[in-house]
Design a protein around this motif. Structure first.
Motif, PDB file in Angstrom:
ATOM      1  N   LEU A   5      16.411  -8.415  -5.435  1.00 33.20           N
ATOM      2  CA  LEU A   5      15.506  -8.255  -4.303  1.00 33.20           C
ATOM      3  C   LEU A   5      16.045  -9.011  -3.095  1.00 33.20           C
ATOM      4  N   SER A   6      16.588 -10.185  -3.339  1.00 30.72           N
ATOM      5  CA  SER A   6      17.217 -10.948  -2.258  1.00 30.72           C
ATOM      6  C   SER A   6      18.381 -10.167  -1.656  1.00 30.72           C
ATOM      7  N   ASP A   7      19.161  -9.516  -2.512  1.00 27.95           N
ATOM      8  CA  ASP A   7      20.265  -8.683  -2.017  1.00 27.95           C
ATOM      9  C   ASP A   7      19.735  -7.553  -1.139  1.00 27.95           C
ATOM     10  N   GLY A   8      18.609  -6.982  -1.533  1.00 25.58           N
ATOM     11  CA  GLY A   8      18.017  -5.919  -0.727  1.00 25.58           C
ATOM     12  C   GLY A   8      17.602  -6.423   0.637  1.00 25.58           C
ATOM     13  N   ILE A   9      17.005  -7.606   0.683  1.00 30.09           N
ATOM     14  CA  ILE A   9      16.589  -8.198   1.954  1.00 30.09           C
ATOM     15  C   ILE A   9      17.796  -8.525   2.819  1.00 30.09           C
ATOM     16  N   GLN A  10      18.869  -8.988   2.176  1.00 27.95           N
ATOM     17  CA  GLN A  10      20.081  -9.335   2.922  1.00 27.95           C
ATOM     18  C   GLN A  10      20.903  -8.113   3.318  1.00 27.95           C
ATOM     19  N   GLY A  11      20.468  -6.917   2.918  1.00 30.73           N
ATOM     20  CA  GLY A  11      21.193  -5.695   3.265  1.00 30.73           C
ATOM     21  C   GLY A  11      22.359  -5.412   2.354  1.00 30.73           C
ATOM     22  N   LYS A  12      22.385  -6.047   1.170  1.00 29.25           N
ATOM     23  CA  LYS A  12      23.494  -5.872   0.233  1.00 29.25           C
ATOM     24  C   LYS A  12      23.145  -4.893  -0.886  1.00 29.25           C
ATOM     25  N   ALA A  13      21.904  -4.441  -0.919  1.00 30.77           N
ATOM     26  CA  ALA A  13      21.472  -3.456  -1.917  1.00 30.77           C
ATOM     27  C   ALA A  13      20.563  -2.443  -1.230  1.00 30.77           C
ATOM     28  N   SER A  14      20.594  -1.200  -1.685  1.00 29.74           N
ATOM     29  CA  SER A  14      19.817  -0.145  -1.038  1.00 29.74           C
ATOM     30  C   SER A  14      18.333  -0.271  -1.380  1.00 29.74           C
ATOM     31  N   ARG A  15      17.509   0.349  -0.560  1.00 29.18           N
ATOM     32  CA  ARG A  15      16.073   0.337  -0.811  1.00 29.18           C
ATOM     33  C   ARG A  15      15.730   1.055  -2.116  1.00 29.18           C
ATOM     34  N   ASP A  16      16.497   2.090  -2.455  1.00 24.17           N
ATOM     35  CA  ASP A  16      16.245   2.813  -3.708  1.00 24.17           C
ATOM     36  C   ASP A  16      16.442   1.910  -4.915  1.00 24.17           C
ATOM     37  N   VAL A  17      17.452   1.063  -4.849  1.00 22.10           N
ATOM     38  CA  VAL A  17      17.704   0.117  -5.943  1.00 22.10           C
ATOM     39  C   VAL A  17      16.526  -0.840  -6.082  1.00 22.10           C
ATOM     40  N   VAL A  18      16.007  -1.311  -4.951  1.00 19.76           N
ATOM     41  CA  VAL A  18      14.870  -2.226  -4.963  1.00 19.76           C
ATOM     42  C   VAL A  18      13.640  -1.545  -5.554  1.00 19.76           C
ATOM     43  N   VAL A  19      13.394  -0.291  -5.164  1.00 19.78           N
ATOM     44  CA  VAL A  19      12.244   0.452  -5.682  1.00 19.78           C
ATOM     45  C   VAL A  19      12.327   0.582  -7.200  1.00 19.78           C
ATOM     46  N   ASP A  20      13.491   0.964  -7.706  1.00 20.79           N
ATOM     47  CA  ASP A  20      13.664   1.115  -9.155  1.00 20.79           C
ATOM     48  C   ASP A  20      13.494  -0.226  -9.864  1.00 20.79           C
ATOM     49  N   LEU A  21      13.954  -1.269  -9.212  1.00 19.23           N
ATOM     50  CA  LEU A  21      13.950  -2.598  -9.821  1.00 19.23           C
ATOM     51  C   LEU A  21      12.547  -3.138 -10.022  1.00 19.23           C
ATOM     52  N   ILE A  22      11.691  -2.918  -9.035  1.00 16.15           N
ATOM     53  CA  ILE A  22      10.355  -3.531  -9.105  1.00 16.15           C
ATOM     54  C   ILE A  22       9.308  -2.611  -9.713  1.00 16.15           C
ATOM     55  N   ALA A  23       9.718  -1.413 -10.110  1.00 13.56           N
ATOM     56  CA  ALA A  23       8.752  -0.441 -10.637  1.00 13.56           C
ATOM     57  C   ALA A  23       7.959  -1.002 -11.814  1.00 13.56           C
ATOM     58  N   SER A  24       8.634  -1.754 -12.678  1.00 16.07           N
ATOM     59  CA  SER A  24       7.949  -2.296 -13.857  1.00 16.07           C
ATOM     60  C   SER A  24       7.040  -3.470 -13.511  1.00 16.07           C
ATOM     61  N   PHE A  25       7.206  -4.042 -12.320  1.00 13.65           N
ATOM     62  CA  PHE A  25       6.382  -5.182 -11.918  1.00 13.65           C
ATOM     63  C   PHE A  25       5.051  -4.740 -11.320  1.00 13.65           C
ATOM     64  N   VAL A  26       5.033  -3.578 -10.688  1.00 13.78           N
ATOM     65  CA  VAL A  26       3.848  -3.140  -9.950  1.00 13.78           C
ATOM     66  C   VAL A  26       2.595  -3.062 -10.819  1.00 13.78           C
ATOM     67  N   PRO A  27       2.625  -2.373 -11.963  1.00 15.77           N
ATOM     68  CA  PRO A  27       1.386  -2.242 -12.750  1.00 15.77           C
ATOM     69  C   PRO A  27       0.920  -3.553 -13.385  1.00 15.77           C
ATOM     70  N   LEU A  28       1.763  -4.565 -13.394  1.00 15.82           N
ATOM     71  CA  LEU A  28       1.396  -5.842 -14.008  1.00 15.82           C
ATOM     72  C   LEU A  28       0.690  -6.793 -13.047  1.00 15.82           C
ATOM     73  N   GLN A  29       0.563  -6.390 -11.793  1.00  9.06           N
ATOM     74  CA  GLN A  29      -0.125  -7.249 -10.825  1.00  9.06           C
ATOM     75  C   GLN A  29      -1.629  -7.170 -11.041  1.00  9.06           C
ATOM     76  N   GLU A  30      -2.272  -8.330 -11.154  1.00 10.26           N
ATOM     77  CA  GLU A  30      -3.703  -8.371 -11.430  1.00 10.26           C
ATOM     78  C   GLU A  30      -4.533  -7.923 -10.227  1.00 10.26           C
ATOM     79  N   LYS A  31      -4.046  -8.218  -9.028  1.00 11.10           N
ATOM     80  CA  LYS A  31      -4.796  -7.876  -7.824  1.00 11.10           C
ATOM     81  C   LYS A  31      -4.261  -6.593  -7.198  1.00 11.10           C
ATOM     82  N   THR A  32      -5.163  -5.779  -6.718  1.00 11.65           N
ATOM     83  CA  THR A  32      -4.769  -4.534  -6.049  1.00 11.65           C
ATOM     84  C   THR A  32      -3.874  -4.816  -4.849  1.00 11.65           C
ATOM     85  N   SER A  33      -4.198  -5.872  -4.096  1.00 13.62           N
ATOM     86  CA  SER A  33      -3.407  -6.206  -2.907  1.00 13.62           C
ATOM     87  C   SER A  33      -1.966  -6.540  -3.268  1.00 13.62           C
ATOM     88  N   GLU A  34      -1.761  -7.190  -4.416  1.00 14.13           N
ATOM     89  CA  GLU A  34      -0.407  -7.527  -4.841  1.00 14.13           C
ATOM     90  C   GLU A  34       0.362  -6.276  -5.254  1.00 14.13           C
TER      91      GLU A  34
END
Length: 358
Positions: free
Chosen positions: A81-110
């Motif tokens: 994710l840091s690489d994505g912010i620094q412009g060293k990784a594409s947005r698509d890579v970031v999307v795929d990377l965090i996909a498994s994290f999204v449903p585990l967030q307890e709050k809707t806002s997160e």
């Protein structure tokens, strides 16, 4: 020519925005009400880079704190994710990377925050270069601090303490002191006649201010951190008191002297925040900058009144009506130096009537 009160009133109104800006504003309000209130004081040229940096930092924090995913995976995800912010990784890579994290967030806002990461990265790519570089610089430090934290406290079943006060200073700098520096650089670049003090002086004060605000978070969240296996209070101080980390929650009276010492250190650090705020010439920026110091001072007073025993058992926060009163006072008085000094004195008053334990 419009006077300063006209500009102030304009800041406090919701004007026309693009759909993207409106969506990000709504998201910002949902993940941090207090920060959203502060940022509304800021001139328009500061709002976007500061809001975006905050959203990115909150997103990385959500990844770092996601339960149900192993520490090594969280660390690796933060690196990417840091690489994505620094412009060293594409947005698509970031999307795929965090996909498994999204449903585990307890709050809707997160969940919404992580889902908005591609838009945030797109927003970052459109920033002017100087702002983009500063955002990337501060996020690099923040994510390093988050990864270091995960490495230090990788077993929630075992309470570990930081070794020394220097380790605590390093932590508070990486996750918050660097934000004070970031804020200062942006303001000197975007706000004409920003401060009475030099940029180097303001950078030093801003760094200390940010570190102190994070120290207040440590003091406020000490109980929940201990229950999660994290002790930010230096081990050598605990050893000197013949106190094991496992004894802090059960024997808070023995921990009280250490806790009180750090409360006083935080109070002294907030004086730097007030010095920083008083030096600011732009009233709107002064208001946004001083509000965390006023809330922080009130938090310290409530924690001191409660004592370590109560502070370790529940989360003590400044009641919302007090925060609203601070904001209203800043707006009505246009954050005059006289008024913020009066508010500062009031925030430091020692009473127990307003303790809110949640």
């Amino acid at each position: 020519m419009r006077n300063e009160r006209d500009l102030w009133d304009e800041t406090m109104r919701v004007g026309s925005r693009t759909s993207t800006q409106l969506a990000q504003t709504t998201l910002l309000r949902s993940v941090s009400r207090s920060f959203y209130l502060s940022i509304r004081f800021l001139p328009a040229q500061l709002r976007e880079p500061i809001a975006l940096a905050y959203l990115l930092a909150r997103a990385t924090d959500s990844v770092a704190d996601t339960p149900g995913i192993s520490v090594p995976v969280r660390i690796e995800t933060l690196k990417m994710l840091s690489d994505g912010i620094q412009g060293k990784a594409s947005r698509d890579v970031v999307v795929d990377l965090i996909a498994s994290f999204v449903p585990l967030q307890e709050k809707t806002s997160e969940r919404q925050l992580l889902e908005s990461l591609p838009d945030c990265l797109g927003w970052l790519s459109q920033m002017e270069q100087a702002d983009r570089n500063d955002i990337r610089g501060v996020l690099e430090k923040i994510t390093h601090g988050q990864m270091l934290d995960l490495q230090r406290f990788d077993n929630p079943q075992e309470i570990r303490a930081l070794g020394t006060a220097a380790d605590l200073d390093e932590y508070t700098y990486l996750v918050a002191g660097c934000v004070g520096e970031f804020w200062t650089r942006l303001c000197f670049r975007h706000v004409q006649n920003f401060a009475r003090l030099s940029e180097d002086e303001m950078l030093a004060l801003g760094k200390r201010y940010g570190m102190t605000l994070q120290l207040i978070n440590v003091l406020r969240d000490a109980g929940s951190d201990l229950r999660a296996g994290r002790c930010y209070f230096p081990e050598y101080e605990l050893n000197a008191a013949h106190l094991a980390t496992s004894q802090i929650l059960s024997e808070p009276e023995r921990f009280q002297p250490i806790y009180r010492t750090w409360l006083e250190k935080a109070r002294a650090g907030l004086e730097c925040g007030m010095q920083y705020s008083r030096a600011i010439e732009n009233r709107r920026v002064r208001a946004a900058t001083v509000l965390p110091a006023l809330i922080g001072a009130r938090t310290l007073s409530l924690l001191a009144n409660a004592g370590a025993a109560a502070a370790l058992q529940c989360t003590i926060k400044v009641p919302r009506h007090e925060v609203r009163a601070m904001i209203l006072s800043l707006a009505i008085t246009l954050a005059s130096r006289k008024s913020i000094d009066a508010r500062w004195k009031r925030a430091n008053q020692k009473d127990s009537a307003s303790i809110a334990c949640i």
